[in-house]
Design a protein around this motif. Structure first.
Motif, PDB file in Angstrom:
ATOM      1  N   LEU A  76      24.461   2.446   9.868  1.00  0.00           N
ATOM      2  CA  LEU A  76      24.586   2.619   8.424  1.00  0.00           C
ATOM      3  C   LEU A  76      23.523   3.618   7.964  1.00  0.00           C
ATOM      4  CD1 LEU A  76      25.120  -1.114   7.434  1.00  0.00           C
ATOM      5  CD2 LEU A  76      26.843   0.681   7.525  1.00  0.00           C
ATOM      6  N   PRO A  77      23.704   4.214   6.795  1.00  0.00           N
ATOM      7  CA  PRO A  77      22.775   5.271   6.358  1.00  0.00           C
ATOM      8  C   PRO A  77      21.318   4.792   6.308  1.00  0.00           C
ATOM      9  CG  PRO A  77      24.740   5.279   4.991  1.00  0.00           C
ATOM     10  CD  PRO A  77      24.834   4.055   5.850  1.00  0.00           C
ATOM     11  N   ARG A  78      20.425   5.643   6.816  1.00  0.00           N
ATOM     12  CA  ARG A  78      18.989   5.404   6.746  1.00  0.00           C
ATOM     13  C   ARG A  78      18.531   5.607   5.300  1.00  0.00           C
ATOM     14  NH1 ARG A  78      14.502   8.928   7.225  1.00  0.00           N
ATOM     15  NH2 ARG A  78      12.729   8.140   8.435  1.00  0.00           N
ATOM     16  N   ILE A  79      17.646   4.725   4.836  1.00  0.00           N
ATOM     17  CA  ILE A  79      17.128   4.821   3.471  1.00  0.00           C
ATOM     18  C   ILE A  79      15.620   5.022   3.545  1.00  0.00           C
ATOM     19  CG2 ILE A  79      16.831   3.631   1.265  1.00  0.00           C
ATOM     20  CD1 ILE A  79      19.348   2.018   1.945  1.00  0.00           C
ATOM     21  N   GLU A  80      15.136   6.078   2.901  1.00  0.00           N
ATOM     22  CA  GLU A  80      13.692   6.308   2.839  1.00  0.00           C
ATOM     23  C   GLU A  80      13.288   6.493   1.390  1.00  0.00           C
ATOM     24  OE1 GLU A  80      10.083   9.053   4.689  1.00  0.00           O
ATOM     25  OE2 GLU A  80      12.163   9.384   5.335  1.00  0.00           O
ATOM     26  N   THR A  81      12.256   5.772   0.993  1.00  0.00           N
ATOM     27  CA  THR A  81      11.700   5.895  -0.349  1.00  0.00           C
ATOM     28  C   THR A  81      10.220   6.262  -0.225  1.00  0.00           C
ATOM     29  OG1 THR A  81      10.924   3.606  -0.590  1.00  0.00           O
ATOM     30  CG2 THR A  81      13.267   4.027  -1.034  1.00  0.00           C
ATOM     31  N   ALA A  82       9.542   6.286  -1.335  1.00  0.00           N
ATOM     32  CA  ALA A  82       8.120   6.619  -1.305  1.00  0.00           C
ATOM     33  C   ALA A  82       7.314   5.590  -0.521  1.00  0.00           C
ATOM     34  CB  ALA A  82       7.581   6.726  -2.733  1.00  0.00           C
ATOM     35  N   LYS A  83       7.820   4.356  -0.452  1.00  0.00           N
ATOM     36  CA  LYS A  83       7.029   3.277   0.154  1.00  0.00           C
ATOM     37  C   LYS A  83       7.544   2.800   1.507  1.00  0.00           C
ATOM     38  CE  LYS A  83       5.597   1.373  -4.334  1.00  0.00           C
ATOM     39  NZ  LYS A  83       5.643   0.175  -5.216  1.00  0.00           N
ATOM     40  N   VAL A  84       8.853   2.894   1.745  1.00  0.00           N
ATOM     41  CA  VAL A  84       9.421   2.281   2.946  1.00  0.00           C
ATOM     42  C   VAL A  84      10.475   3.173   3.589  1.00  0.00           C
ATOM     43  CG1 VAL A  84       9.010  -0.081   2.141  1.00  0.00           C
ATOM     44  CG2 VAL A  84      11.184   1.051   1.616  1.00  0.00           C
ATOM     45  N   VAL A  85      10.707   2.904   4.873  1.00  0.00           N
ATOM     46  CA  VAL A  85      11.834   3.484   5.604  1.00  0.00           C
ATOM     47  C   VAL A  85      12.665   2.315   6.111  1.00  0.00           C
ATOM     48  CG1 VAL A  85      12.594   4.894   7.549  1.00  0.00           C
ATOM     49  CG2 VAL A  85      10.491   5.502   6.315  1.00  0.00           C
ATOM     50  N   PHE A  86      13.934   2.275   5.710  1.00  0.00           N
ATOM     51  CA  PHE A  86      14.811   1.153   6.019  1.00  0.00           C
ATOM     52  C   PHE A  86      15.969   1.650   6.880  1.00  0.00           C
ATOM     53  CE2 PHE A  86      18.257  -1.870   4.638  1.00  0.00           C
ATOM     54  CZ  PHE A  86      17.696  -3.010   5.197  1.00  0.00           C
ATOM     55  N   THR A  87      16.066   1.107   8.089  1.00  0.00           N
ATOM     56  CA  THR A  87      17.171   1.441   8.981  1.00  0.00           C
ATOM     57  C   THR A  87      17.954   0.180   9.292  1.00  0.00           C
ATOM     58  OG1 THR A  87      15.772   1.176  10.942  1.00  0.00           O
ATOM     59  CG2 THR A  87      15.969   3.395  10.021  1.00  0.00           C
TER      60      THR A  87
END
Length: 242
Positions: free
Chosen positions: A151-162
């Protein structure tokens, strides 16, 4: 399983509410006054369902999520409660609500068809006859037929969610990793989900006495197809509360 209490810290950042989603749901429930939000998480959608309603009860099985909802998304007509969605009828009187929503792929946390049927029977009792039920899951017809694992990788200023799907022993495991950039630590999760297919849900709704659902593939109201990312449905509860 993921540590949902830990997830509550960054859930709103990773999964911000899409305006189209809430516009769609609110339009479907425009005349409903007493709403049950099933699997509310941090309440970031609940608070957008609440304006103009008489009463909104929002439930989640995780106490950390409910704590985050209570402090982060309160409302004068919102009541948050820690409650397993499999136990609705044990906590609410018959015909307590005139509509219910279940968003965020929540239904897939039920163990399978028997669990979903029991949930629908229970939901039918706590809704008024003809009460609305709007729900969303991912389109598992597409996922299964195409062998989707990532599923799409999500990156924000605080976290990287895979996140990914891992089939083991005939079960779908939802495997997640969340890297906290500040601390460098990673939270790992492994949750078994049941990948309900469209025809399976439609059959179980009919068995439980719900109306034939309107089905959509996106929150713009477009028709469901095998290629759709979502499976969204809107149905009505049985004509008698049972």
């Amino acid at each position: 399983m993921p540590d949902y209490s830990r997830m509550a810290e960054w859930y709103d950042e990773i999964f911000p509410v899409a305006p189209a989603e809430m516009a769609f749901v609110n339009a479907r429930l425009h005349d409903r006054r007493r709403i049950l939000d099933i699997g509310c998480g941090t309440g970031n959608k609940t608070v957008l369902l609440a304006p103009g309603r008489d009463d909104v009860v929002a439930i989640d099985a995780d106490d950390g999520m409910i704590a985050a909802a209570t402090t982060g998304h309160p409302g004068p007509n919102i009541r948050y409660a820690v409650l397993d969605m499999a136990d609705l009828a044990g906590h609410f009187p018959v015909s307590s609500f005139d509509a219910a929503v279940c968003l965020g792929n929540t239904l897939t946390h039920l163990a399978g068809p028997d669990s979903l049927r029991r949930f629908l029977d229970s939901l039918g009792r706590v809704l008024v006859p003809g009460g609305r039920f709007v729900a969303q899951i991912l389109n598992y017809d597409r996922i299964i037929e195409n062998g989707v694992t990532d599923l799409p990788r999500i990156e924000t200023a605080k976290v990287v969610f895979t996140r990914r799907y891992d089939w083991r022993d005939g079960l779908m495991h939802f495997v997640t990793d969340c890297l906290d950039k500040a601390s460098g630590t990673t939270d790992h999760g492994d949750t078994v989900l049941y990948p309900f297919r469209k025809n399976e849900i439609e059959s179980l709704l009919a068995d439980a006495g719900f109306a034939a659902p309107e089905c959509f593939g996106a929150y713009d109201g477009s028709e469901w197809t095998m290629a759709s990312y979502h499976f969204i449905f809107d149905t009505a509860s049985p004509a008698s509360a049972g």
